[in-house]
Write a protein that holds these residues in place. Structure first.
Motif, PDB file in Angstrom:
ATOM      1  N   LEU A 119      52.358  73.855   4.782  1.00  0.00           N
ATOM      2  CA  LEU A 119      52.717  72.566   4.203  1.00  0.00           C
ATOM      3  C   LEU A 119      52.245  71.386   5.047  1.00  0.00           C
ATOM      4  O   LEU A 119      51.665  70.435   4.535  1.00  0.00           O
ATOM      5  N   MET A 120      52.498  71.429   6.345  1.00  0.00           N
ATOM      6  CA  MET A 120      52.178  70.304   7.215  1.00  0.00           C
ATOM      7  C   MET A 120      52.317  70.741   8.665  1.00  0.00           C
ATOM      8  O   MET A 120      52.780  71.849   8.948  1.00  0.00           O
ATOM      9  N   ASP A 121      51.881  69.862   9.565  1.00  0.00           N
ATOM     10  CA  ASP A 121      52.092  70.071  10.997  1.00  0.00           C
ATOM     11  C   ASP A 121      52.864  68.885  11.551  1.00  0.00           C
ATOM     12  O   ASP A 121      52.788  67.772  11.019  1.00  0.00           O
ATOM     13  N   ASP A 122      53.600  69.106  12.607  1.00  0.00           N
ATOM     14  CA  ASP A 122      54.316  68.024  13.264  1.00  0.00           C
ATOM     15  C   ASP A 122      54.202  68.209  14.771  1.00  0.00           C
ATOM     16  O   ASP A 122      53.992  69.326  15.256  1.00  0.00           O
ATOM     17  N   GLY A 123      54.319  67.108  15.492  1.00  0.00           N
ATOM     18  CA  GLY A 123      54.282  67.150  16.942  1.00  0.00           C
ATOM     19  C   GLY A 123      55.636  66.831  17.531  1.00  0.00           C
ATOM     20  O   GLY A 123      56.656  66.856  16.837  1.00  0.00           O
ATOM     21  N   LEU A 124      55.659  66.516  18.820  1.00  0.00           N
ATOM     22  CA  LEU A 124      56.912  66.278  19.529  1.00  0.00           C
ATOM     23  C   LEU A 124      56.885  64.943  20.258  1.00  0.00           C
ATOM     24  O   LEU A 124      55.833  64.518  20.759  1.00  0.00           O
ATOM     25  N   ALA A 125      58.036  64.286  20.302  1.00  0.00           N
ATOM     26  CA  ALA A 125      58.193  63.024  21.027  1.00  0.00           C
ATOM     27  C   ALA A 125      59.564  63.034  21.690  1.00  0.00           C
ATOM     28  O   ALA A 125      60.328  63.997  21.573  1.00  0.00           O
ATOM     29  N   CYS A 126      59.883  61.955  22.383  1.00  0.00           N
ATOM     30  CA  CYS A 126      61.144  61.881  23.130  1.00  0.00           C
ATOM     31  C   CYS A 126      61.989  60.711  22.651  1.00  0.00           C
ATOM     32  O   CYS A 126      61.469  59.683  22.208  1.00  0.00           O
ATOM     33  N   TYR A 167      70.774  60.658  28.756  1.00  0.00           N
ATOM     34  CA  TYR A 167      70.048  61.884  28.475  1.00  0.00           C
ATOM     35  C   TYR A 167      68.813  61.607  27.610  1.00  0.00           C
ATOM     36  O   TYR A 167      68.680  60.552  26.984  1.00  0.00           O
ATOM     37  N   CYS A 168      67.954  62.591  27.566  1.00  0.00           N
ATOM     38  CA  CYS A 168      66.726  62.536  26.772  1.00  0.00           C
ATOM     39  C   CYS A 168      66.717  63.716  25.807  1.00  0.00           C
ATOM     40  O   CYS A 168      67.237  64.790  26.126  1.00  0.00           O
ATOM     41  N   ALA A 169      66.136  63.527  24.629  1.00  0.00           N
ATOM     42  CA  ALA A 169      65.945  64.625  23.675  1.00  0.00           C
ATOM     43  C   ALA A 169      64.475  64.701  23.298  1.00  0.00           C
ATOM     44  O   ALA A 169      63.844  63.670  23.047  1.00  0.00           O
ATOM     45  N   THR A 170      63.929  65.900  23.276  1.00  0.00           N
ATOM     46  CA  THR A 170      62.553  66.133  22.842  1.00  0.00           C
ATOM     47  C   THR A 170      62.609  66.719  21.439  1.00  0.00           C
ATOM     48  O   THR A 170      63.145  67.816  21.233  1.00  0.00           O
ATOM     49  N   LEU A 171      62.058  65.973  20.471  1.00  0.00           N
ATOM     50  CA  LEU A 171      62.256  66.294  19.062  1.00  0.00           C
ATOM     51  C   LEU A 171      60.951  66.185  18.273  1.00  0.00           C
ATOM     52  O   LEU A 171      60.011  65.505  18.698  1.00  0.00           O
ATOM     53  N   PRO A 172      60.892  66.815  17.105  1.00  0.00           N
ATOM     54  CA  PRO A 172      59.738  66.618  16.228  1.00  0.00           C
ATOM     55  C   PRO A 172      59.552  65.141  15.885  1.00  0.00           C
ATOM     56  O   PRO A 172      60.521  64.398  15.733  1.00  0.00           O
TER      57      PRO A 172
END
Length: 304
Positions: free
Chosen positions: A163-170, A238-243
Motif C-alpha cells: 500500500l505505502m511506505d513510511d519513515g520515522l521521526a521524533c 522524554y522523546c518518542a520515535t514514531l512513524p
C-alpha cells in the motif's frame, strides 16, 4: 447423506469467537437459535465440538481437526456465489470485518471510514485485533476480509498487496529545555524515551533499525497505543520515535514538536492481505481499490 449447510457457518463462528454470545451476534441470530444449531452439529459430527471452559468455549481435538477443511469448503462456495453477484456501493448493506495493526487503525482507517460514508454509507466496518499470528485475525480462514500491517511469510492462501511506505521521526515537548529545531545523535542517546509496543512486526523493526544505526536508546516507559504517547511526551522531557504519518498528526498539537531522527532510520512497508476466496468478489475488489486510493493519498501528502 443430507445435512444443513447452514450449520457450517455456525461451526466457524464458534471456532473463531469461542463464545456463544459473540458467535450469535456475528451471525445475526439469537443465542437459543445458535445453541440449537450447535446441538445439531454435535449430532451430525458425533462429537461435543465445543466444551464450556472458564474463558469461553474450548474446541475439542475433533473440532480443531475439522476446522481447516470446513473453512476451505465454505470459502470455495462463498467465492463462487459472490463472484456472480453485482455490486453497487451506493446501495450495498453489509458488515465488513478487517484487522488493522495499531498504526493503520490510527493513520488509514479514519480516512477510509470518511470515504465509505460518502460513497458507500451502508458498508459498516468491524475492527478485530491484529497480532503477530495472522491466523488469530481470521484472515487465513477468510472470516476476516482484510488484514493491514507488515505481513511477513504469509500462507499460500493469502494475497498480499503493498500500500505505502513510511519513515520515522521524533517527537518531544515544544518547550523542551535541551532540544531545539534539530536533534543530534548524542542528544538522542542522552534522552529518555517512550517506546511503542504494538502487537506485530513494527516493534522488532524499530529495534533492529536502531541497532543497525548503532543508535542507543534508554526506554523509560513502554505503551501499547499511539494515543498514549503525546500525553506522556507533553509532560516530560522524554522523546518518542514514531512513524512520520503519526508525527504529522501530532504536529498540530501545540504542546509538541516534531523533529527529524538524528540518523536515517529507513522506511517500513504498509501492506494489505486477503484470502484468495475474495479475489473475484466484486464488493471486496471495490473495497480493496478504495483502500489503495486512500493509502496513495496519504503517501502523497507525506511526500508533499
Amino acid at each position: 447423506m443430507r445435512y444443513d449447510l447452514n450449520l457450517l457457518p455456525v461451526f466457524l463462528a464458534l471456532m473463531e469467537e469461542r463464545s456463544v454470545t459473540r458467535a450469535a451476534e456475528r451471525l445475526g441470530i439469537t443465542q437459543p437459535a445458535l445453541s440449537n444449531a450447535l446441538t445439531r452439529l454435535r449430532a451430525l459430527l458425533q462429537d461435543p465440538l465445543f466444551i464450556r471452559a472458564r474463558y469461553g468455549m474450548q474446541p475439542t481435538p475433533k473440532a480443531e481437526e475439522l476446522a481447516p477443511a470446513i473453512a476451505e469448503a465454505l470459502a470455495s462456495l462463498d467465492g463462487l456465489v459472490r463472484g456472480q453477484q453485482a455490486f453497487d456501493p451506493a446501495s450495498a448493506q453489509r458488515l465488513v470485518t478487517i484487522a488493522p495493526n495499531s498504526y493503520v487503525e490510527y493513520v488509514l482507517v479514519p480516512a477510509l471510514v470518511a470515504r465509505l460514508r460518502a460513497l458507500a454509507p451502508g458498508i459498516r466496518l468491524r475492527l478485530t485485533p491484529y497480532g503477530a499470528d495472522l491466523a488469530e485475525t481470521g484472515v487465513v480462514s477468510g472470516a476476516t476480509a482484510m488484514v493491514f500491517g507488515r505481513i511477513d511469510d504469509p500462507p499460500d492462501n493469502l494475497v498480499v498487496q503493498h500500500l505505502m511506505d513510511d519513515g520515522l521521526a521524533c517527537v518531544v515537548r515544544a518547550d523542551h529545555p535541551d532540544i531545539g529545531t534539530r536533534m543530534t545523535r548524542r542528544q538522542y542517546e542522552r534522552l529518555k524515551h517512550v517506546n511503542m509496543l504494538p502487537p506485530g512486526r513494527l516493534r522488532a523493526g524499530l529495534f533492529q533499525r536502531l541497532e543497525r544505526a548503532q543508535l542507543k536508546r534508554e526506554v523509560a516507559v513502554s505503551v501499547t497505543h499511539f494515543l498514549a504517547i503525546p500525553e506522556l511526551v507533553a509532560v516530560t522531557d522524554y522523546c518518542a520515535t514514531l512513524p512520520r504519518q503519526i508525527c504529522r498528526r501530532l504536529a498540530g498539537d501545540a504542546r509538541l514538536k516534531v523533529l527529524p531522527a538524528p540518523v536515517d532510520l529507513g522506511s517500513f512497508p504498509v501492506q494489505m492481505a486477503w484470502h484468495v476466496r475474495y479475489r473475484d468478489d466484486p464488493a471486496h475488489r471495490w473495497l480493496r481499490e478504495l483502500v489503495v486510493a486512500v493509502a496513495a493519498e496519504l503517501a502523497q501528502s507525506e511526500a508533499g
